[in-house]
Structures are given as structure tokens and as C-alpha cells.
Design an enzyme around this catalytic site. Structure first.
Site, PDB file in Angstrom:
ATOM      1  N   HIS A   1       0.062   3.421   4.660  1.00 47.02           N
ATOM      2  CA  HIS A   1      -0.738   4.103   3.639  1.00 47.02           C
ATOM      3  C   HIS A   1      -0.461   5.604   3.655  1.00 47.02           C
ATOM      4  O   HIS A   1      -0.299   6.231   2.596  1.00 47.02           O
ATOM      5  CB  HIS A   1      -2.227   3.867   3.882  1.00 47.02           C
ATOM      6  CG  HIS A   1      -2.654   2.437   3.823  1.00 47.02           C
ATOM      7  ND1 HIS A   1      -2.280   1.513   4.767  1.00 47.02           N
ATOM      8  CD2 HIS A   1      -3.442   1.778   2.924  1.00 47.02           C
ATOM      9  CE1 HIS A   1      -2.824   0.333   4.468  1.00 47.02           C
ATOM     10  NE2 HIS A   1      -3.524   0.466   3.357  1.00 47.02           N
TER      11      HIS A   1
ATOM     12  N   SER B   1       0.812  -1.222   0.000  1.00 43.89           N
ATOM     13  CA  SER B   1       0.000   0.000   0.000  1.00 43.89           C
ATOM     14  C   SER B   1       0.843   1.269   0.000  1.00 43.89           C
ATOM     15  O   SER B   1       0.426   2.285  -0.572  1.00 43.89           O
ATOM     16  CB  SER B   1      -0.940   0.005   1.212  1.00 43.89           C
ATOM     17  OG  SER B   1      -1.815  -1.101   1.162  1.00 43.89           O
TER      18      SER B   1
END
Length: 400
Positions: free
Chosen positions: A339, A274
Site C-alpha cells: 500500500h 492495493s
């Protein structure tokens, strides 16, 4: 060809030529060449060609070039108020070399080309040409950039990097799916974190884990969302900007993700790509927003909303998993902070890389500013990992 004429290369592999002053310069070979006689176009060997003679050259030999390149070269001639064009600028432009002169020509051409000659209006294109045109409209904000890319793209090399990373991630997931006999929430298996790939705070001295964690995923939903965004955004970007630039954004996002976790969520492990995926997607979306009027991709508002929904769903899944009851206490579930680290890289370093299609990155001061900030962040994170855990007396989960 008259005696003393020199061939100006048009496009593709490395060679050496000489400018008007006799200095060797690196250019690119091609099967298409323009005969340029020095005594006719640069009688004083000054390294410059007058715009009037430059126009004569284009009028005589423009049929040998791609029509889109002729448009840009004419725009370059029109924009030079001093009445002369540097021979080196001309060589750089003809060899597709990213440089300041290339950037000036592209920008000047973009101001003068008419929408009536837009690339999307061309007919009779083959399937591969239509694909390249589609990618150009998906990623580049200026019509002259799109035309130049369309003429220059050769699919050699193909966009191999993102495809190779995606295949590797899928292969690792299948391997551990068979090994653990689990495809959903693999992270809940006691053996999952014993792999040599995931980042774990107890094993942070093993430096490769700050990158290798990207090849393992918590479950098929995690892998599926990351692969979809990675392929849909990463492959077109690599086709336009090349593996080196896209790889730089991706790896910086992955590394920033694990380092951000080691600073802000010190007891949690990390898995998943991610960080790199969010760096690419964030950089692309930011580039679209910053060049909203120039981006001509279809349904861009709807598609941008869908991209944000997918990112939000994946981020929400990561947050939920982080606070989900632990499968094997006292080790917490993987962190979601990677993220956010990827997003920060995409909105800073990534935007600069994607905005400068026509110029070499080392010539961009803004690139060096953001790269220096990123390097300082990495350096501080390294010292944090060396000293902070013991100074703060952080109680880490046991080694898996």
C-alpha cells in the site's frame, strides 16, 4: 475552395500534411476542414500567420468549429504579443495533439475565458454528454481543459483497461473461491499461496510474481474495497487521460508495492491490487488538493474525506491481517507495505502524469526526473533481491 488552398484538419485519425515551408508534418484527419489559402494568409511562406489574418480566418470559418475551440483559438490570438502565430502550433491545436503549443494555448485560453460561459451551464445535453461533462468536472481543474475535453471525447476507445483489470481480478477470486471452497480470508487456506500468481520471498526469482500478485486477494472484503476504489477513481481518470497514462501509474504502483515488500518486509508474501489502486487514488487526491480552487466537483471535501476513510480502512485491514495469527506457520500473512509503495508512486510519478492533461509526458522535465528516480529504485531493488537475502542471512519461510 480557391486554387492552392490547404485544408487544416480539425480532429481525429492520422494523416500527413505540409506546413508553409513544405515540410511534411503528422496531423489528424477530420470530416471538418478549414480552407486556408497560403497566398492569402502566409504570402511569404514563413510558416507563420499574422494574428490579424488569423482572426479573419476564425471570423469567416469559426462556425465550422466547436464553439469551445473557437474560444481557445481567440485566446491564443490575443496572447501573442509578437503579432503572429506559428502554423504548426495551429495544426497541433486543431488536431488535439499534446504539445508545447497545445499547452500554451490551453493555459492562455484559461486565463481569458469567463465563468459565465461555463460548461456546467449548458442545457439540452444528452445522457452521454452529461456523463462526459461530469467526468470533466471530476478530474480536470481548469474550465478550458474541461471544455476542450468535452468537445474532443469520442469514447473510442472506451475506458477498457481498468474494466478489464477489474473483471480479471473478480474472475481469479471466484475461481479460487470455488477451488478452495472459501470466500472470506482465502489466505488462510494452505493451498492459497501455491498458486503461480502471489509474490512469495522463496519464489522471488519468478519475475512475473512482482506483477501477477495483484490479481489475487486475501478475501472478499479485500477485493471489494479495491474494486470499488479502482472503478470509482480509475475509470473517470482513464476516460480523461487514456489507458496508456493510467496503465503506467497502475503498473508502476503494483511493481513498487511488491519491491517495497521485498526490501522492508523480507519474509512476507504479497497479494492484492492495493499498490496500483493506491497509486491512482493518491495521485488523484493530490491533484485535487493542489488544484483545490479550480476543482468544481460537488461535495469535494466530503468525498475526499470518504476516500481517505476507505483507504484507511483497507490499510488497517491489511495491517491487522499481517499480524493476525498465522494460518500455517512458519509462513507469515501477506504484507501491508505494498500500500505504501503505491502511495509513493501516486504522490510522485502519478501527480506529474495527471497534472499534464494538455501536454505530452516526454516534454515534461519533471516527469523524467520522477521516472528516473523510480527506475533507480527498481534497479536498486533488483540488486537487493539478488544479494541482500544471502548477505543478511534472512531466514525465509518454506516454499508453499
Amino acid at each position: 475552395m480557391p486554387d492552392g488552398a490547404r485544408d487544416v484538419p480539425v480532429n481525429s485519425s492520422p494523416a500527413v500534411a505540409a506546413n508553409a515551408e513544405g515540410d511534411e508534418i503528422e496531423v489528424l484527419e477530420s470530416t471538418d476542414v478549414l480552407p486556408v489559402a497560403p497566398e492569402d494568409y502566409d504570402p511569404e511562406s514563413s510558416g507563420f500567420i499574422s494574428t490579424e489574418r488569423f482572426r479573419d480566418l476564425l471570423a469567416a470559418h469559426g462556425s465550422e468549429l466547436d464553439p469551445h475551440k473557437v474560444e481557445v483559438l481567440l485566446a491564443l490570438a490575443d496572447s501573442n504579443a509578437d503579432g503572429k502565430i506559428c502554423y504548426q502550433d495551429f495544426v497541433n491545436l486543431m488536431s488535439n495533439k499534446r504539445s508545447n503549443s497545445f499547452r500554451r494555448a490551453i493555459l492562455q485560453g484559461g486565463r481569458q475565458l469567463k465563468e459565465a460561459g461555463a460548461l456546467r451551464d449548458e442545457v439540452g445535453l444528452g445522457l452521454s454528454q452529461r456523463l462526459v461533462r461530469h467526468v470533466a468536472y471530476e478530474t480536470l481543474p481548469r474550465e478550458v481543459d474541461r471544455k476542450w475535453y468535452f468537445d474532443s471525447y469520442t469514447c473510442c476507445p472506451p475506458p477498457w483497461l481498468i474494466l478489464a483489470i477489474t473483471v480479471a481480478e473478480a474472475a481469479v477470486f471466484i475461481y479460487y473461491g470455488l477451488l478452495l471452497d472459501r470466500w472470506v480470508l482465502q489466505v488462510s487456506s494452505p493451498s492459497f499461496l501455491r498458486s503461480p500468481l502471489p509474490y512469495h520471498p522463496q519464489l522471488r526469482a519468478q519475475a512475473w510474481r512482482y506483477i501477477s500478485y495483484a490479481f489475487m486477494h486475501a478475501g472478499i472484503d479485500h477485493l471489494g474495497l479495491n474494486m470499488a476504489m479502482q472503478l470509482l477513481v480509475g475509470v473517470p481518470l482513464e476516460m480523461v487521460h487514456g489507458a496508456l497514462r493510467i496503465g503506467l501509474i497502475y503498473v508502476c504502483g503494483v511493481l513498487a508495492g511488491s519491491l517495497a515488500v521485498s526490501i522492508t518486509d523480507m519474509t512476507a508474501p504479497v497479494v492484492g491490487s492495493s499498490g496500483g489502486v493506491y497509486a491512482l487514488v493518491s495521485a488523484h487526491l493530490a491533484n485535487v488538493v493542489m488544484n483545490w480552487s479550480g476543482m468544481k466537483c460537488q461535495f469535494k471535501l466530503f468525498r475526499m474525506a470518504m476516500a481517505l476513510v476507505c483507504m484507511s480502512v483497507e490499510f488497517g485491514r491489511a495491517v491487522w491481517l499481517r499480524f493476525y495469527p498465522q494460518a500455517f506457520p512458519p509462513c507469515p500473512n501477506p504484507s501491508f507495505v505494498a500500500h505504501l509503495g503505491g502511495v509513493m508512486v501516486g504522490l510522485t510519478l502519478g501527480v506529474v502524469v495527471l497534472q499534464n492533461y494538455e501536454q505530452r509526458l516526454q516534454e515534461q522535465s519533471l516527469f523524467w526526473i520522477f521516472f528516473s528516480v523510480y527506475f533507480l529504485f527498481v534497479l536498486c531493488a533488483v540488486f537487493w533481491n539478488i544479494f541482500a537475502y544471502s548477505l543478511l542471512d534472512v531466514r525465509l519461510p518454506p516454499t508453499p
